[in-house]
Design an enzyme around this catalytic site. Sequence first.
Site, PDB file in Angstrom:
ATOM      1  CG  ASP A   1     -76.925   6.870  21.864  1.00  0.00           C
ATOM      2  OD1 ASP A   1     -78.468   7.006  21.868  1.00  0.00           O
ATOM      3  OD2 ASP A   1     -76.274   5.720  22.474  1.00  0.00           O
TER       4      ASP A   1
ATOM      5  CG  HIS B   1     -78.728   7.709  17.152  1.00  0.00           C
ATOM      6  ND1 HIS B   1     -78.677   6.754  17.577  1.00  0.00           N
ATOM      7  CD2 HIS B   1     -78.213   7.473  15.996  1.00  0.00           C
ATOM      8  CE1 HIS B   1     -77.647   5.812  17.196  1.00  0.00           C
ATOM      9  NE2 HIS B   1     -77.182   6.232  16.455  1.00  0.00           N
TER      10      HIS B   1
END
Length: 236
Positions: free
Chosen positions: A210, A233
């Site tokens: 993430d 990300h």
Amino acid sequence: MMRIHILSLFYYSRLVLAANPTYNVQSYGAKSDCSKAFLSAWGAACATTAAATIYVPPGRYLLRNAYFSGSLCKNTAITIRIDGTLVAPSDYNAIGNIGSWLKFERVTGVSIYGGTLDGQGTKLWACKNSGNNCPKGATSLAFYNSNNIRINGLVSLNSQMFHILFDGCRNANLANVRVSAPGNSPNTDGIHIHQSSGVTIINSHIATGDDCVSIGPGASNLWIENLGCGPGHGIR
């Protein structure tokens, strides 16, 4: 110059251990489930106003979960020196519904040097990816309403959810931190910052499924420098 710097840090850490009261978790019975031993060492360090060190020798230490409260702590200079690995339970149900595996709340002047946190999140990720009804998961290391935190040289592996969390904190410095989880691991943000100010992250690398660093509402005065991110990300 780098060799001189490393040697200086080594001798400094030795001097800190020698000069300050030191509480070795093995002296408090750290064996199969080490949660009680860690909390007993924390209680001993909190009982003194002198700068103190909690020492975790080499080895693997299973902790079900641990809550380090600063509400009655007299000490504002506790160093946690970790030369071993802290391991979460392999059964994700043991900590998956409590929010945080290692939780510090209302603490001041806590420093963590070295060590590895193994969140053992693989089975929970598989459960989530299968679409089954699973626990949300636990953040590996969380600080709430805390001040003047330092983390240096920590490694966080395979957290169930967030690896490191700051919520309602002031003045935190993270350096030489390494976070590692696969690119397909859900909700495993590397460092999450919420309602906190004065957080600095330098010379670190985050590989996760993430956000490498996620910045929530109320975050201000952040400094991020020389951060490697991937997979992940980015900073969002």
